[in-house]
Each structure stands twice: as structure tokens, then as C-alpha cells.
Design a protein around this motif. Structure first.
Motif, short mmCIF file in Angstrom:
data_model
loop_
_atom_site.label_atom_id
_atom_site.label_comp_id
_atom_site.label_asym_id
_atom_site.label_seq_id
_atom_site.Cartn_x
_atom_site.Cartn_y
_atom_site.Cartn_z
N VAL A 20 96.89 48.46 69.50
CA VAL A 20 97.27 47.65 70.67
C VAL A 20 96.97 48.36 71.98
O VAL A 20 97.20 47.81 73.04
N ARG A 21 96.51 49.60 71.91
CA ARG A 21 96.28 50.32 73.16
C ARG A 21 95.03 51.19 73.05
O ARG A 21 94.55 51.50 71.96
N THR A 22 94.52 51.57 74.19
CA THR A 22 93.41 52.50 74.29
C THR A 22 93.86 53.71 75.09
O THR A 22 94.75 53.63 75.93
N SER A 23 93.23 54.83 74.83
CA SER A 23 93.56 56.05 75.57
C SER A 23 92.55 56.36 76.66
O SER A 23 92.82 57.16 77.55
N GLY A 24 91.37 55.73 76.56
CA GLY A 24 90.30 56.04 77.51
C GLY A 24 89.62 57.36 77.20
O GLY A 24 88.76 57.82 77.96
N VAL A 25 89.99 57.99 76.06
CA VAL A 25 89.43 59.29 75.69
C VAL A 25 88.62 59.12 74.40
O VAL A 25 89.20 58.84 73.35
N PRO A 26 87.31 59.29 74.46
CA PRO A 26 86.51 59.13 73.24
C PRO A 26 86.74 60.27 72.26
O PRO A 26 87.17 61.37 72.65
N VAL A 27 86.46 60.04 71.01
CA VAL A 27 86.54 61.09 70.00
C VAL A 27 85.46 62.13 70.29
O VAL A 27 84.31 61.79 70.56
N ARG A 28 85.86 63.38 70.24
CA ARG A 28 84.91 64.45 70.55
C ARG A 28 84.41 65.09 69.26
O ARG A 28 85.20 65.33 68.33
N THR A 35 97.69 60.58 68.59
CA THR A 35 98.21 59.58 69.52
C THR A 35 97.43 59.53 70.84
O THR A 35 97.56 58.58 71.60
N GLU A 36 96.65 60.59 71.12
CA GLU A 36 95.87 60.63 72.36
C GLU A 36 94.43 61.04 72.11
O GLU A 36 93.52 60.34 72.51
N ARG A 37 94.23 62.16 71.45
CA ARG A 37 92.88 62.69 71.34
C ARG A 37 92.60 63.19 69.94
O ARG A 37 93.45 63.80 69.29
N LEU A 38 91.35 62.94 69.47
CA LEU A 38 90.88 63.43 68.18
C LEU A 38 89.60 64.23 68.40
O LEU A 38 88.69 63.78 69.09
N VAL A 39 89.56 65.42 67.82
CA VAL A 39 88.37 66.26 67.87
C VAL A 39 87.96 66.56 66.44
O VAL A 39 88.78 66.99 65.62
N VAL A 40 86.69 66.33 66.12
CA VAL A 40 86.15 66.57 64.79
C VAL A 40 85.17 67.74 64.89
O VAL A 40 84.18 67.67 65.64
N LEU A 41 85.46 68.80 64.13
CA LEU A 41 84.61 70.00 64.15
C LEU A 41 83.84 70.10 62.83
O LEU A 41 84.42 69.99 61.75
N THR A 42 82.55 70.30 62.93
CA THR A 42 81.70 70.44 61.75
C THR A 42 80.99 71.79 61.82
O THR A 42 80.81 72.37 62.90
N PRO A 43 80.54 72.31 60.66
CA PRO A 43 79.87 73.62 60.64
C PRO A 43 78.56 73.61 61.46
O PRO A 43 77.95 72.58 61.64
#
Length: 716
Positions: free
Chosen positions: A618-626, A708-716
């Protein structure tokens, strides 16, 4: 409210329009009345609590009643002291113009005028349930945000044109969305004032049968489950602690810590919470089951049912009679006598407790056979010391330990084959192990079933010690009374009253007899709430059903978050484990996870489970997944901590953050342990390493949707 402050409102400058006296004067007056009444009630409760604590500490039911009164008064006093004016959640105005204020607790003044209605009462239902489509006879609703005992913001909703008059804000979702945007802490946020109508309908559903609350990540399942527990305790007295109470079962210790303040904040301090491991003494040290096939075999309810024939194997009356010799006579204990004694316990009596009843029956049979040849008490004492009789009895009905019983299944193939004849030869061989007592999580349901079926192996010895203690006390008291009567030279001989039967009964003091601490998690419970229920095996369900004879449960879960798959319906799964009356309610709106995060999480789960019930954010954070590299982990977390408040979680990097000064704001958890939790920032470290298939996809999906606000995905 600070006594030096004349207003309950502390609105910031940017909300100056909301501070207009025309908008808040009625609230100010009502809050002042609440404040005065609270002060009176706190003082009165303090006096009543002090009086209750000074009351004589009697034994039996009187002591229980006194302790429960102390607990009840203490709990209410703690709640009133904790919240003060912020007991008030909001107000609603109906079509007649009547304003009703809703609180965490009900509150009336000395004149009986209602100042707050308890949020769980029927009168408060419109406050949570009213919508534009169904206003439930309301014209307006106001919700407050409190900080340090003062209102720092409020939100108004109008359901009619008339209701819009003199309201400051008409955004019907603003209060809720504003609460979602706040930073997280190590404990679940207080969301009572912003419960939504779809959630409230489930919270207020009756307790009959099993209610499944099904919903994807962020739909508020845990919020619903915990508030439902508090609601049921208020609305259905049969669920009170005196009649079993409520048990909440969560998936992990981090989950229990996260939700630990929710029920106390609702005034319910007597609800027990635990994990499945906590139900069994061997649980905390149990290791994961290393072999998936062994885990599959032990996960079935049929394996739990093997405990019954395992116990019955040790309950075998002799096939031949026994001659019992005493100093007065030799008497014959026939097979018919054994059968009569074996029939003495009521059906369902635990094995070790039945053993004591059978022994008592055998002794009485032998006493009767002695007739009048010797005093019955002396015969009983002699039989207790008779080695041949006790040897025969121990062989026919031995004391059994649950760990030894289950351990024998994994070390004696013939015994396992006898108790579980459906197993193939290869399966029997697979279940054997060199260290039978090296318990795994898959063993816990069998250990629990064995413990419940066998009962306390020390019960008999403890009972005999208690009887000996009572007998010694009575003998000592009798000698004291004899001395008092002998020395009584009063005209009325009042000391002879000590021989009265009523007085003798009153002098019996069970408090002096040692008794074990009761197992508070053994049940039975009147209602059980189980969260993340999609992970439970059929065998684990038996642990919960055994503790809830009423079959009244709140079952919370998401089939798409089942690590080992969940292809059937909830109804089919629960019917198979023994729950016949099942209702289901679904939550489909994701209030927690921003749309930006869900856009990346949805394809992850649908790749493995195309029909997954993915909720709509129902909401957006305005912060894309990094997306970044694993080598940047320290920099990513450090930069976020410096720029933000709130809490973060690193998933997939064991031990991360243990040496940092910010470790109270950074958790490092496995994908399994993040279930039920939420964090402002979630960092996934090499998510491809979480595994393949459904299990890997579920772990990645669950971890991603904790953000709830930001997601960061780290890969090798």
C-alpha cells in the motif's frame, strides 16, 4: 502529562493549524477528567494492593485467590502507571453526536461515568471497523499519536458530510501510513491505535474451532494473532488463566524477544509464549536432523502414534500366578488378581501414575486375602518390603523414562519394527543410530508424546514421601496435643478441643510437603496461537493439539513461506492432523514492505511457486533496491547507520556486527530466524547461496520482505 503543563497537546509548529482551540477544546476537557480519575484510581489500587499483600498467606484455594488478586491489581496498576493519559487511543462520534473515547483499558469516574471504553468491548468495535463503505453509524473518528504522555499529532476521518465539520485532516489512511513510516526498534511497535478494519474483523472472531489467518509478508498476521489473544481473554471468560489460559507459540527466540512487549502493553501479562523447542526439556540442546529422509519419516503423525504400542509393550501382566510370603501367611496372587489390579487405573492415566494405582490395588487384594490374621497396616508395610512381589511387579509394569523409551526405538530394530510395523526394513535400518540419546529436532515430538503418555517417573516416590511427611507431622502433632491436654488444669478443659476433627483438618498443612514445580507449558490450554504455522510437521502439530483439548486455535501462516513446500490447502493439512472444525480468513494487503522491494521479491517466489499469494503493497518508500558487491558490506551498513535511525539486519553473513559499537542496531541472522521480524534496512549477502528449489526461494523471499524501508542485495 506533566503536572506543570496545562495542555495535553504538544503539537509542533508545522501542525499549528491542528492546535486551534476549536478543534481540541473538547479533548482537552476530557483528558483533564481522565487525568484526575487516573490519579484517584492509582491511589486506590495502591491501597488495595498493599492490603492484599498484607492479608494472611493461607493455603489451598484461599492462597490461590489471594495470589490472583495481587496479580490482577498489580497488572492494572502497572498499565495505568505506564501509560497515563496515553491510555486513550482516539475518539469516535456517532450519528447522535455522542463522542466516545476508546482506550487500552476501560475507565470510569467515581460517579460511574464512562471516560474510556476498552478497545476490546463491543462499544469500541466501530472505532476499528468503520470504513467509508460501512461507517457503522459513525460520522467521524480521531486517532492520536502520543509521545511522553502528550499528543504530538492526530488524524481525523469523516464518514459523512456533517462529520467533516471542524475536522483538521480528512485523510482516512494518514494515521496508519504515518505509523508505517516510523523507524523500527528491537521490539514490535505499538500499533493498537491503527488496527485496520480487515485485521479487526479477524481479531474479534470467535474462538470456536481453529481459525487460520493466512496472508503474505507484511499483512499484519502477527499483529492480528497477538491482539486476538488479548481480545479473546477479555471477551471469553472461559479462556482465563484459571481455565487454562492462552499459549502463544512462535518460530524462534528472536521472534519471542521481538513480540515480548505486545501483550503486556495490552494489559495481558499472564499469556505464556514459547517455541516448539521449549515444550520439551531436550529441545534447547537438540541439533538439526542431518538426514532429510530421516526427518521425513519422523515428521509423520504415524511415528508419534508408535509411542502407544511402545508403552503397551511394557505393560504385561504375568502369565502365571505368584506366591507371596509374609510373616503371617503365604497367599496366592493369581493371574486373575493381576488382571483385576491392572484394570484399576482409569483409561488415559499416564503409565507411571497408573503404576502406583496398580500397586495399591495389588496390595489391597493381598491384604484382603490375609483376612483377620494380621493388622492391615502391618501387612501393607510388609508387602512394600517383599522383594519377590516388587520384582514381579517391576517386571510387569516397570517405571519408564521417556528418553529411554524413544532411545530404544533408534537402537533396537526389532522394537521399532514391532511399534511401527508400516516401516520397511530399509526405513527401520535408516532410523537406527549409534548414539540414541543424541537428540535432533525431529525427535522432539516423540519425546513429548512419550513424556505425556508416561507421566512423571518420580510421581510414585514423591507421593510416598509426601504421605510419610504428613504421617510424621500428624504423629508429632498428636504427641504435642497429648502433652497440652495432660497439662491443662482449666475448669473447662479447653485443650480437649484440639482433638476435634474439624480442628485437626485445619491443622493439616500441605504447604510443608515438598511438591515439584509444575510444568507451565504442559497445558492443557484453553486456546493456542501458533505463528509461522506453515512450517509445522504433522508430528509437531501433535505437540500442540495434545495441549489444547478444546481444539481452539489461531493458526497464522503463509503457504508461500513454507521452506519445505505446502501444496495442499490449510483445511486439508489441519484435518489430517486432527483439527476438524477449520475456518480461514485471508489478509491480502502488505502494510510493511514498500512496493519497490516487493517488485523484486515477487519474481523470486513465483519462480518456485507460481501460485504464491503475494500481497499488494500500500505504500512506496521512494528508495530503489540497491545491488552491490559482498566486499562492500561494511561500507553499506556503516553508511546507513550513520545517516539513519532504526535497526538493520544482515542475512547470510554469520557473526557480522558482533564487534561493532552499533551491534544493538544491527542483527545478523539466518533466513530461518528472520521470520516474523521486520527491519528498516535488510542486507542480503550472496542470496544465491541460500540454496536451490523451494527452500532457497522461500529463504530469499522471506529475507527480502523483512525490509520496511531499504533493501540491499550483495553478490560476489
Amino acid at each position: 502529562m506533566n503536572r506543570a503543563t496545562t495542555s495535553a497537546f504538544d503539537l509542533p509548529e508545522r501542525l499549528a493549524a491542528k492546535a486551534d482551540p476549536e478543534l481540541i477544546a473538547a479533548d482537552e476537557h476530557h483528558f483533564a477528567t481522565i487525568g484526575a480519575s487516573l490519579a484517584e484510581q492509582v491511589a486506590e489500587l495502591e491501597e488495595r494492593l498493599a492490603a492484599a499483600r498484607r492479608a494472611p498467606a493461607r493455603s489451598g484455594q484461599a492462597a490461590l485467590d489471594r495470589d490472583q488478586e495481587v496479580h490482577r491489581l498489580s497488572a492494572r496498576l502497572r498499565t495505568l502507571r505506564r501509560y497515563g493519559l496515553d491510555l486513550c487511543l482516539g475518539r469516535m462520534v456517532d450519528e447522535t453526536g455522542l463522542a466516545v473515547y476508546v482506550g487500552r483499558l476501560g475507565l470510569t469516574d467515581r460517579a460511574g461515568r464512562r471516560l474510556l471504553v476498552d478497545w476490546r468491548s463491543p462499544a469500541a468495535e466501530p472505532f476499528f471497523g468503520a470504513t467509508r463503505a460501512d461507517p457503522m453509524r459513525l460520522v467521524s473518528r480521531r486517532r492520536y499519536r502520543w509521545t511522553a504522555g502528550r499528543v504530538v499529532d492526530y488524524w481525523d476521518e469523516a464518514f459523512t458530510v456533517d462529520g467533516a465539520v471542524h475536522l483538521a485532516s480528512l485523510d482516512d489512511e494518514s494515521a496508519f501510513l504515518a505509523s508505517l513510516g516510523g523507524t523500527r526498534t528491537a521490539r514490535m511497535r505499538d500499533v493498537l491505535g491503527t488496527i485496520q478494519s480487515d485485521q479487526d474483523a479477524i481479531i474479534r472472531a470467535g474462538s470456536r474451532g481453529a481459525l487460520v489467518v493466512d496472508g503474505g509478508p507484511g499483512t499484519g498476521k502477527t499483529v492480528v494473532a497477538l491482539h486476538r489473544a488479548a481480545y479473546l481473554l477479555y471477551s471469553e471468560p472461559r479462556l482465563s488463566a484459571r481455565r487454562g489460559g492462552v499459549l502463544v507459540v512462535g518460530p524462534s527466540d528472536p521472534y519471542l524477544a521481538y513480540v515480548s512487549d505486545v501483550l503486556p502493553s495490552l494489559g495481558e501479562e499472564g499469556v505464556l509464549t514459547c517455541t516448539l523447542r521449549d515444550l520439551v526439556p531436550e529441545g534447547p540442546s537438540a541439533l538439526p536432523e542431518p538426514d532429510p529422509e530421516v526427518a521425513r519419516l519422523k515428521a509423520s503423525a504415524a511415528m508419534v502414534e508408535a509411542i502407544e504400542p511402545a508403552v503397551r509393550f511394557s505393560e504385561r501382566p504375568p502369565t502365571e500366578g505368584v506366591s507371596v510370603e509374609t510373616e503371617w501367611a503365604d497367599v496366592w496372587l493369581s493371574t486373575a488378581d493381576w488382571a483385576e489390579a491392572f484394570a484399576a487405573p482409569d483409561p488415559g492415566t499416564p503409565h507411571n501414575e497408573a503404576r502406583e494405582q496398580i500397586w495399591d490395588a495389588l496390595v489391597e487384594i493381598l491384604v484382603d486375602k490375609h483376612g483377620d490374621e494380621a493388622p492391615a497396616d502391618l501387612v501393607r508395610r510388609s508387602l512394600t518390603r517383599n522383594r519377590e512381589l516388587t520384582r514381579a511387579f517391576n517386571g510387569a509394569w516397570p517405571v519408564l523414562e521417556p528418553t529411554e523409551l524413544v532411545g530404544d526405538l533408534w537402537s533396537v530394530p526389532a522394537y521399532l519394527r514391532l511399534c511401527a510395523p508400516w516401516l520397511t526394513t530399509d526405513e527401520v535400518r535408516l532410523l537406527q543410530r549409534d548414539e540414541p540419546a543424541r537428540w535432533t529436532t525431529s525427535d522432539l515430538p516423540l519425546l513429548d508424546a512419550a513424556r505425556l503418555r508416561l507421566g512423571d517417573p518420580e510421581a510414585g516416590g514423591r507421593r510416598r514421601r509426601q504421605e510419610a511427611t504428613r504421617a510424621a507431622e500428624r504423629e508429632y502433632r498428636s504427641r504435642v496435643v497429648d502433652d497440652l491436654i495432660a497439662s491443662d488444669d482449666s475448669e473447662m478443659l479447653v485443650m480437649t478441643m484440639l482433638r476435634g476433627e474439624d480442628l485437626q483438618s485445619a491443622l493439616d498443612d500441605d504447604a510443608s510437603v515438598p511438591t515439584p514445580e509444575p510444568d507451565r507449558l504442559a497445558g492443557p490450554f484453553a486456546h493456542v496461537v501458533v505463528d509461522e504455522a506453515q512450517e509445522l510437521t504433522d508430528a509437531e502439530w501433535q505437540m500442540l493439539i495434545a495441549r489444547c483439548p478444546s481444539r481452539s486455535l489461531t493458526v497464522v501462516g503463509d503457504r508461500a513461506q513454507a521452506r519445505h513446500g505446502f501444496t495442499e490447502s490449510w483445511h486439508d493439512r489441519l484435518e489430517r492432523v486432527g483439527l476438524g472444525e477449520v475456518a480461514q480468513a485471508s489478509l491480502t494487503i502488505n502494510y510493511r514492505t514498500p512496493a519497490e522491494v516487493m517488485a523484486e521479491a515477487e519474481p523470486v517466489i513465483r519462480a518456485a511457486l507460481p501460485d504464491a499469494n503475494v500481497p499488494t503493497s500500500v505504500r512506496t518508500s521512494g528508495v530503489p533496491v540497491r545491488h552491490a558487491r559482498v566486499a562492500e558490506l561494511d561500507a553499506v551498513v556503516g553508511a546507513w547507520l550513520e545517516a539513519h535511525d532504526g535497526v538493520a539486519c544482515v542475512v547470510g553473513a554469520p557473526g557480522f556486527g558482533l564487534a561493532t559499537v552499533e551491534r544493538d542496531r544491527v542483527r545478523s541472522l539466518t533466513p530461518e530466524l528472520v521470520k516474523g521480524l521486520e527491519f528498516d534496512l535488510v542486507v542480503l549477502v550472496d542470496p544465491a547461496a541460500f540454496g536451490d528449489g523451494v527452500e532457497g526461494a522461500v529463504d530469499r523471499y522471506v529475507a527480502m520482505t523483512r525490509a520496511t524501508e531499504r533493501l540491499v542485495v550483495l553478490t560476489p
